[in-house]
Design an enzyme around this catalytic site. Sequence first.
Site, mmCIF file in Angstrom:
data_model
loop_
_atom_site.group_PDB
_atom_site.id
_atom_site.type_symbol
_atom_site.label_atom_id
_atom_site.label_comp_id
_atom_site.label_asym_id
_atom_site.label_seq_id
_atom_site.Cartn_x
_atom_site.Cartn_y
_atom_site.Cartn_z
ATOM 1 C CB CYS A 64 -0.961 0.003 1.186
ATOM 2 S SG CYS A 64 -0.246 0.539 2.735
ATOM 3 C CD GLU A 65 -0.972 5.538 -3.324
ATOM 4 O OE1 GLU A 65 -0.422 5.173 -4.378
ATOM 5 O OE2 GLU A 65 -1.832 6.435 -3.285
ATOM 6 C CG HIS A 66 -2.284 5.278 2.073
ATOM 7 N ND1 HIS A 66 -3.429 4.593 1.725
ATOM 8 C CD2 HIS A 66 -2.269 6.386 1.303
ATOM 9 C CE1 HIS A 66 -4.081 5.264 0.799
ATOM 10 N NE2 HIS A 66 -3.404 6.354 0.519
ATOM 11 C CG HIS A 67 0.177 2.397 6.382
ATOM 12 N ND1 HIS A 67 -1.077 2.382 5.810
ATOM 13 C CD2 HIS A 67 0.080 3.179 7.484
ATOM 14 C CE1 HIS A 67 -1.900 3.119 6.533
ATOM 15 N NE2 HIS A 67 -1.226 3.621 7.554
ATOM 16 C CD GLN B 35 -8.270 -4.417 -2.995
ATOM 17 O OE1 GLN B 35 -7.806 -4.554 -1.852
ATOM 18 N NE2 GLN B 35 -9.381 -5.021 -3.381
ATOM 19 C CG HIS C 29 -5.299 -3.616 2.251
ATOM 20 N ND1 HIS C 29 -4.706 -2.669 1.443
ATOM 21 C CD2 HIS C 29 -6.261 -4.212 1.502
ATOM 22 C CE1 HIS C 29 -5.303 -2.684 0.263
ATOM 23 N NE2 HIS C 29 -6.250 -3.609 0.272
ATOM 24 C CB CYS D 55 -1.577 -0.864 6.538
ATOM 25 S SG CYS D 55 -2.855 -0.672 5.305
#
Length: 213
Positions: free
Chosen positions: A104-107, A145, A173, A175
């Site tokens: 994931c690009e956030h975590h 996603q 996910h 995260c």
Amino acid sequence: MDSLDPVSAENLLNSSRPKSITTFTNRPSKEEAMAAVRTLLAWAGDNPEREGLKDTPKRVVEAYDEWFQGYTADPAKELSRTFEDVQGYDDMVLLREIDVESHCEHHMAPFLGKAYVAYMPTDKVVGISKIARVVEIFAKRLQTQETMTKQIADAIETSLAPLGVAVLIDAEHQCMTTRGVHHKHVTTITTRFTGVFKTDAALQDRFLKLAQK
Ligand SMILES: [Zn+2]
């Protein structure tokens, strides 16, 4: 570094690495990436110099080469070779349970799951392994996603010009499962339908039934 301009210095340090095909090409050297991993190890609270962690930066950087190899591959190229001799085959082509291993690009935490991809061909088809490869290329980048689901559909749409495309991804996910809300076993489903898969409810239903049988 003084005697080299930045571009040739980068080429020298990254000479064995393929160039990223995405817009961001100003990649650091392997040494700089390893130094960043050492910083994160210290940030986690450990000693980067202790025996067990000494080679960790090198291993992490090499793992990154594999986890993020999608930045140096072009989905359109994978889909460029098509076949027209399919003896009038005119129904959907559906690939089930393609492994999705992404971050994931956030975590930068892994999300793992399965993709189901179908298209309704016009007069040409593509080698089925190429569809799985397109999923892999987009998965091996930092992603959401939702974005990835649309990118896979768009790539097939653009390259094959089929009557329609259907993409479903079902993923867990880390995260969400290992931090934050700690919801175990929650999976996320995203879908993208184009063309006949969007306009023909019975066809969309058939895709969903075949995908999840
Ligand atoms: Zn996340």
